[in-house]
Scaffold this motif. Structure first.
Motif, short mmCIF file in Angstrom:
data_model
loop_
_atom_site.label_atom_id
_atom_site.label_comp_id
_atom_site.label_asym_id
_atom_site.label_seq_id
_atom_site.Cartn_x
_atom_site.Cartn_y
_atom_site.Cartn_z
N GLY A 43 -9.93 3.40 -3.50
CA GLY A 43 -11.00 4.19 -2.73
C GLY A 43 -10.75 3.55 -1.14
O GLY A 43 -10.46 4.40 -0.11
N ILE A 44 -10.52 2.17 -1.07
CA ILE A 44 -10.35 1.45 0.37
C ILE A 44 -8.97 2.02 0.74
O ILE A 44 -8.90 2.41 1.99
CB ILE A 44 -10.43 -0.12 0.16
CG1 ILE A 44 -11.89 -0.56 -0.37
CG2 ILE A 44 -9.70 -0.70 1.26
CD1 ILE A 44 -11.98 -2.00 -0.28
N ALA A 45 -8.00 2.02 -0.16
CA ALA A 45 -6.35 2.38 0.04
C ALA A 45 -6.64 3.86 0.81
O ALA A 45 -6.03 4.32 1.69
CB ALA A 45 -5.61 2.04 -0.92
N LEU A 46 -7.14 4.74 -0.03
CA LEU A 46 -7.21 6.12 0.45
C LEU A 46 -8.01 6.48 1.58
O LEU A 46 -7.56 7.15 2.55
CB LEU A 46 -8.02 7.05 -0.82
CG LEU A 46 -7.30 7.09 -1.94
CD1 LEU A 46 -8.23 7.74 -3.15
CD2 LEU A 46 -6.17 8.01 -1.70
N ARG A 47 -9.04 5.57 2.01
CA ARG A 47 -9.81 5.98 3.17
C ARG A 47 -9.04 5.15 4.54
O ARG A 47 -9.25 5.55 5.65
CB ARG A 47 -11.06 5.28 3.17
CG ARG A 47 -11.81 6.24 2.24
CD ARG A 47 -13.61 5.84 2.23
NE ARG A 47 -13.74 4.21 1.60
CZ ARG A 47 -13.65 4.14 0.23
NH1 ARG A 47 -13.71 4.82 -0.45
NH2 ARG A 47 -13.92 2.87 0.00
N MET A 48 -8.37 4.20 4.25
CA MET A 48 -7.46 3.62 5.08
C MET A 48 -6.36 4.48 5.78
O MET A 48 -6.06 4.42 6.86
CB MET A 48 -6.82 2.34 4.61
CG MET A 48 -7.55 1.20 4.68
SD MET A 48 -6.68 -0.53 3.69
CE MET A 48 -5.28 -0.53 4.89
N ARG A 49 -5.93 5.40 4.82
CA ARG A 49 -4.72 6.51 5.07
C ARG A 49 -5.44 7.31 6.41
O ARG A 49 -4.47 7.54 7.28
CB ARG A 49 -4.55 7.31 4.09
CG ARG A 49 -3.64 8.16 4.23
CD ARG A 49 -3.08 9.15 2.92
NE ARG A 49 -2.27 10.11 3.20
CZ ARG A 49 -2.38 11.26 3.67
NH1 ARG A 49 -3.70 11.63 3.54
NH2 ARG A 49 -1.53 12.15 3.70
N TRP A 50 -6.90 7.70 6.29
CA TRP A 50 -7.12 8.41 7.66
C TRP A 50 -6.89 7.65 8.85
O TRP A 50 -6.75 8.37 10.01
CB TRP A 50 -8.63 8.54 7.35
CG TRP A 50 -8.73 9.58 6.10
CD1 TRP A 50 -9.77 9.17 5.11
CD2 TRP A 50 -8.47 10.79 5.78
NE1 TRP A 50 -9.67 10.20 4.25
CE2 TRP A 50 -8.76 11.14 4.63
CE3 TRP A 50 -7.59 11.77 6.48
CZ2 TRP A 50 -8.76 12.30 4.01
CZ3 TRP A 50 -7.21 12.71 5.98
CH2 TRP A 50 -7.85 13.29 4.50
N LEU A 51 -7.36 6.43 9.05
CA LEU A 51 -7.15 5.49 9.99
C LEU A 51 -5.68 5.27 10.48
O LEU A 51 -5.35 5.25 11.64
CB LEU A 51 -7.49 3.99 9.86
CG LEU A 51 -9.13 4.03 9.56
CD1 LEU A 51 -9.55 2.71 9.04
CD2 LEU A 51 -9.70 4.32 10.78
N TRP A 52 -4.63 5.15 9.31
CA TRP A 52 -3.23 5.41 9.81
C TRP A 52 -2.83 6.64 10.21
O TRP A 52 -2.32 6.46 11.34
CB TRP A 52 -2.57 5.01 8.63
CG TRP A 52 -1.15 5.03 8.57
CD1 TRP A 52 -0.20 6.11 8.35
CD2 TRP A 52 -0.23 4.15 9.15
NE1 TRP A 52 1.10 5.71 8.83
CE2 TRP A 52 0.97 4.49 9.36
CE3 TRP A 52 -0.50 2.99 9.91
CZ2 TRP A 52 2.11 3.94 9.74
CZ3 TRP A 52 0.60 2.12 10.57
CH2 TRP A 52 1.81 2.44 10.41
#
Length: 258
Positions: free
Chosen positions: A219-228
């Motif tokens: 989940g952390i990795a998936l939500r980091m994608r929005w920031l990227w």
């Protein structure tokens, strides 16, 4: 492809209407897209002012006449957000559709002004439980249960995890259902049936794990994608908005990028 291009036209019309003052801007400083499109499901965001509602109805009528994709208001709903009773009645009269209540669920994700409560996420637990009937666990081998866990049960929460972090209680219930089915073939298992520590089970196959997704870290990795995407491509319609991400994703993004 033709459908997507057609809906891009609708979004362009609404953006132009906001730019020319026909519609009020959703944000005072930035021109933010006022539509959300998924397959044949469209959401239009606007202010609850009567002029805006009438403009939206007329834009949809003209768009329908030009494209053949007419809006059936009998199947639509207006969802007022922090609106008075008078504004709700106006929306129902002008748009000639029913008024639904907010918070609501859209594309399987609970939408609310504040972070969803544990009660709003209970349907996820129910959905996982319904996937597990007794014959599925008792009539398949442990290897087949592992494949079901990796490709079905662990994948079901990913849609919600892309949007926000599950609270600890809900995440614990999800993990309990998953590892209970993996070891015992049902939605819960006691300690004697759990053959390997679950953290090790979630390691990749190359690290002597079983390749089951660690939902917290996934989940952390998936939500980091929005920031990227927000940092690297400002063309996204939500790029100028504040993303309500959890502290873990924000902290990981800060230490992983320059």
């Amino acid at each position: 492809m033709i459908f997507t291009l057609t809906m891009d036209v609708l979004n362009s019309i609404l953006t132009q209407a906001a730019a020319t003052g026909v519609l009020q801007r959703l944000m005072a400083r930035h021109a933010v897209a006022s539509t959300s499109l998924y397959a044949d499901d469209v959401v239009v965001f606007c202010h609850a002012h009567p002029d805006d509602l009438m403009a939206i109805r007329e834009i949809l009528r003209v768009f329908g006449d030009a494209s053949g994709m007419r809006t059936n208001f009998a199947k639509c709903a207006a969802l007022p957000i922090r609106c008075s009773v008078e504004q709700q009645v106006q929306a129902m009269q002008i748009l000639d559709c029913r008024v639904a209540q907010f918070p609501t669920t859209y594309l399987g994700i609970p939408l609310a002004i504040r972070k969803p409560t544990a009660a709003a996420l209970l349907p996820l637990i129910d959905k996982l439980s319904r996937k597990l009937s007794t014959w599925r666990g008792s009539m398949v081998s442990r290897g087949e249960r592992l494949a079901f866990v990796r490709h079905v049960l662990s994948a079901m929460p990913m849609h919600i995890l892309m949007a926000f972090a599950l609270n600890k209680n809900i995440l614990a219930q999800v993990n309990r259902i998953i590892h209970g089915f993996c070891w015992a073939g049902r939605k819960d298992a006691h300690g004697g049936q759990c053959m390997v520590n679950w953290a090790r089970v979630c390691h990749p196959l190359s690290l002597e794990g079983l390749g089951v997704s660690d939902l917290h870290h996934a989940g952390i990795a998936l939500r980091m994608r929005w920031l990227w995407l927000q940092r690297t491509d400002p063309r996204w319609p939500w790029a100028l908005l504040h993303l309500p991400l959890d502290p873990d994703a924000s902290a990981m993004f800060r230490v992983s990028t320059t």
